[in-house]
Design an enzyme around this catalytic site. Structure first.
Site, short mmCIF file in Angstrom:
data_model
loop_
_atom_site.label_atom_id
_atom_site.label_comp_id
_atom_site.label_asym_id
_atom_site.label_seq_id
_atom_site.Cartn_x
_atom_site.Cartn_y
_atom_site.Cartn_z
N LEU A 12 0.94 -1.17 -0.05
CA LEU A 12 0.11 -0.17 0.04
C LEU A 12 0.74 1.25 0.00
O LEU A 12 1.84 1.31 0.76
CB LEU A 12 -1.00 0.15 1.12
CG LEU A 12 -1.64 -1.50 1.35
CD1 LEU A 12 -2.57 -1.19 2.66
CD2 LEU A 12 -2.81 -1.54 0.09
N CYS A 13 0.51 2.17 -0.84
CA CYS A 13 1.13 3.45 -0.98
C CYS A 13 0.52 4.58 -0.09
O CYS A 13 -0.12 5.23 -0.48
CB CYS A 13 1.16 3.69 -2.45
SG CYS A 13 2.19 5.52 -2.69
N LEU A 14 1.34 4.49 1.23
CA LEU A 14 0.66 5.39 2.03
C LEU A 14 2.17 6.25 2.68
O LEU A 14 3.24 5.68 2.55
CB LEU A 14 0.15 4.63 3.45
CG LEU A 14 -0.98 3.96 2.79
CD1 LEU A 14 -1.36 3.03 4.27
CD2 LEU A 14 -2.27 4.30 2.41
N THR B 223 -4.84 5.96 -4.30
CA THR B 223 -3.38 5.94 -4.28
C THR B 223 -3.07 4.66 -4.73
O THR B 223 -4.01 3.75 -5.13
CB THR B 223 -2.81 6.01 -2.54
OG1 THR B 223 -1.45 5.92 -2.69
CG2 THR B 223 -3.44 4.88 -1.78
#
Length: 226
Positions: free
Chosen positions: A89-91, A124
Site C-alpha cells: 500500500l502506498c501510504l 493511491t
C-alpha cells in the site's frame, strides 16, 4: 552491524507492543508473528456506520531490520473494497514514502494512519474504487474468509470466537426466516384449500337446489297433465 540493527528493531518493536497493549488503537488489533517480530499481522474491525461495519479485515506489516529509521511495508490480505489484496500500500507511513517517514512514529501511529486512510476515499497506489454496497457485501464475506486463514486463527483466537458466534447467529436467523416463509406458504395453502372447499360446497348446494327445483317443476307439470 546487521545484528545490532536487528536488535535495535527488536527492542523498539517490543516497546511499541507494550504501549499498544496499554493503549489500544480503536478498531485495530495487531500481533507479531511469534517466530519473527519483524512481521506483524493486524485486524481492522469495521467501524460502526461505515461501509466496513461488521467486517474483519486482516493484513500484515513487514518491518525492515533498520526500523525505526526506515518505514515498514503494509499489505491487506482480506478483500475489503478499498485496498488491493497482497499488494504493497502506498501510504505516507510506508516504504513508498521514506522521505515522509518519522522515526518517532510507533506501531500505534501506523495502525491509526492505516484506519484513517481506509475510511477515506482518496485514491493511491494499491487502492481500488468500489461502491459502498460492494464493501458491505465484502464485510459479510470477510467472516468466513478469515476463518480459512491459519495465521489469522493463530494470532487472533478471540476474533475467531466472535466470528464463529456471528456466523452461528446468521445461520439461525436464516433458518428462522426459512421457517417463517414455509409457515406463511403453508398458511396460504391452507387458506386456499379452505376457500376451494367453501366454493365446492356452495356449488353442490346450488346444483342440489336447481335439481330440486327441476324435480318439483316436473312433478307439478305431471300433476297438471293428469
Amino acid at each position: 552491524m546487521a545484528k545490532t540493527k536487528v536488535t535495535g528493531a527488536t527492542s523498539r518493536l517490543k516497546q511499541d507492543y507494550l504501549r499498544l497493549k496499554n493503549d489500544p488503537v480503536p478498531y485495530v488489533t495487531a500481533e507479531p508473528v511469534p517466530s519473527n517480530i519483524l512481521e506483524w499481522h493486524y485486524v481492522v474491525k469495521g467501524p460502526e456506520k461505515s461501509p466496513y461495519e461488521g467486517g474483519y479485515y486482516h493484513g500484515k506489516i513487514m518491518f525492515p531490520r533498520e526500523f525505526p529509521f526506515k518505514p515498514p511495508s503494509i499489505y491487506m490480505i482480506t478483500p475489503n473494497g478499498r485496498f488491493k489484496t497482497n499488494t504493497k500500500l502506498c501510504l505516507s507511513i510506508t516504504d513508498f514514502h521514506p522521505d515522509t517517514w518519522n522515526p518517532a512514529w510507533s506501531i500505534s501511529t501506523i495502525l491509526t494512519g492505516l484506519l484513517s486512510f481506509m475510511l477515506e476515499k482518496t485514491p493511491t497506489l494499491g487502492s481500488i474504487e468500489t461502491s459502498d454496497y460492494q464493501k458491505r457485501c465484502l464485510a459479510a464475506e470477510s467472516l468466513e474468509i478469515n476463518l480459512k486463514n491459519e495465521m489469522f486463527c493463530e494470532l487472533f483466537p478471540a476474533y475467531v470466537d466472535e466470528i464463529e458466534e456471528l456466523l452461528k447467529q446468521r445461520q439461525q436467523a436464516l433458518l428462522q426466516t426459512e421457517n417463517n416463509s414455509n409457515n406463511s406458504e403453508s398458511e396460504v395453502t391452507n387458506d386456499q384449500q379452505s376457500n376451494m372447499h367453501y366454493l365446492l360446497t356452495n356449488l353442490f348446494v346450488l346444483v342440489g337446489f336447481v335439481f330440486l327445483a327441476f324435480m318439483v317443476k316436473h312433478v307439478l307439470v305431471s300433476v297438471s297433465n293428469d
